[in-house]
Design a protein around this motif. Structure first.
Motif, mmCIF file in Angstrom:
data_model
loop_
_atom_site.group_PDB
_atom_site.id
_atom_site.type_symbol
_atom_site.label_atom_id
_atom_site.label_comp_id
_atom_site.label_asym_id
_atom_site.label_seq_id
_atom_site.Cartn_x
_atom_site.Cartn_y
_atom_site.Cartn_z
ATOM 1 N N ASN A 247 2.363 0.906 -8.111
ATOM 2 C CA ASN A 247 1.952 -0.083 -7.022
ATOM 3 C C ASN A 247 0.519 0.214 -6.402
ATOM 4 N N PRO A 248 -0.351 -0.857 -6.561
ATOM 5 C CA PRO A 248 -1.577 -0.311 -6.030
ATOM 6 C C PRO A 248 -1.976 0.016 -4.534
ATOM 7 N N ARG A 249 -0.756 -0.480 -3.850
ATOM 8 C CA ARG A 249 -1.064 -0.261 -2.405
ATOM 9 C C ARG A 249 -0.363 1.320 -1.998
ATOM 10 N N THR A 250 0.838 1.649 -2.639
ATOM 11 C CA THR A 250 1.339 3.008 -2.428
ATOM 12 C C THR A 250 1.154 3.904 -3.372
ATOM 13 N N GLY A 251 0.718 3.597 -4.719
ATOM 14 C CA GLY A 251 0.552 4.705 -5.542
ATOM 15 C C GLY A 251 1.948 5.219 -6.210
#
Length: 336
Positions: A247-251
């Motif tokens: 997920n690019p937002r949470t990693g």
């Protein structure tokens, strides 16, 4: 002052190394206000283009005249559609109002792209059958759901297991356009295929859990409120991707839903194989759903609710597709 979007140059005259760059600040504000990832990417892209188009000047050094000139160039030189120009305007308004805290003057001199008044493409009953007959597996099921329920493409892809109610033969569409929830029917013809698809998702989920994964991205702040919900099967996507991704937002590593390009490519192949000359997309099936309901005599306000339109005027476009208008006028040539 020269501004480079790729470098971490800050708002105001402070040391760049100690503060986030402008685009990082914009990104953080977008996420704080719960904008979708697609909107975030689009807004950041327009802000970057605006800065580059003005010699990399910092937006604080610019204002209404530069925004007007940029938007006008998009329409005159770029030839963009009205919706594209409006998206660019929304991005720049967000930048100035929400991040720089500057209220832009009303831009009366902007040359606006002409808004088209095109009627949507609609398939006949036989064309729908031909199209679906050329599809199989998950693409067939997703396309059938779009035509059978009137869902938008992303509403279908983001469908969660818990929102399919077999007992009531209905589907709950969460966070649709305008952040609204609504209900639509579950076609009985798709009940068994949908059960099999959910069972397939269950097998994948069990495997993910066994391998130390099994999380799915949750909307808004639910992940913090319910820490274990992301691993619950009810929150999993009905149409999960075959591969896990970060997920690019949470990693964090999740199993996201299948990519929208999968269905788009399948529809294009099916259209060509079926010999349908009309341009067909996933949204065409939604248009066809509404038109066929109107042909069957269903009330336009009922169709409005099923489609999730804010205004019935938006739904009324399908009366023009039927070529009979709101008054049911029939050509005198067809009157015996």
């Amino acid at each position: 002052m020269t501004y480079t979007p790729e470098n971490a140059v800050v708002i105001g005259e402070v040391e760049p190394a100690r503060h986030p760059g402008l685009l990082e600040v914009v990104r953080g504000r977008l996420r704080a206000k719960r904008y979708s990832l697609r909107t975030e990417q689009a807004y950041l892209g327009w802000i970057r283009r605006f800065i580059l188009a003005n010699g990399r000047r910092h937006p604080r050094e610019m204002g209404g005249p530069e925004v007007e000139a940029f938007l006008s160039r998009l329409a005159v030189v770029g030839g963009v559609s009205a919706s594209t120009q409006n998206q660019a305007l929304s991005a720049l308004l967000f930048l100035y109002r929400e991040v720089l805290l500057v209220e832009l003057p009303w831009m009366e001199t902007v040359l606006r792209a002409k808004r088209s008044r095109r009627l949507p493409t609609v398939l006949s009953h036989s064309e729908v059958r031909q199209l679906l007959s050329m599809m199989s597996g998950r693409p067939w099921l997703m396309a059938s759901l779009l035509y059978g329920t009137g869902m938008r493409l992303m509403e279908c892809l983001r469908l969660r297991v818990k929102d399919v109610d077999f007992a009531r033969n209905e589907i709950l569409i969460r966070n649709g356009k305008g952040a609204k929830d609504r209900r639509t029917m579950l076609p009985r013809a798709l009940e068994e295929p949908l059960r099999r698809e959910i069972e397939r998702a269950r097998v994948l989920h069990v495997r993910d859990l066994a391998e130390g994964f099994g999380e799915t991205p949750l909307p808004d702040a639910l992940a913090r409120k319910y820490p274990n919900a992301s691993k619950g099967f009810g929150w999993q996507f009905v149409f999960p991707s075959d591969q896990r991704s970060v997920n690019p937002r949470t990693g964090r590593t999740h199993r996201h839903h299948v990519d929208d390009a999968v269905l788009s490519r399948a529809i294009k192949r099916a259209r060509e194989q079926a010999g349908i000359d009309k341009l067909v997309s996933a949204h065409t099936l939604r248009h066809t759903f509404a038109t066929h309901l109107l042909e069957s005599g269903y009330d336009i306000r009922t169709i409005q609710e099923l489609l999730g339109h804010k205004d019935v005027a938006t739904t009324q476009i399908y009366t023009h597709v039927l070529n009979r208008g709101g008054r049911g006028v029939r050509s005198p040539l067809d009157s015996g």
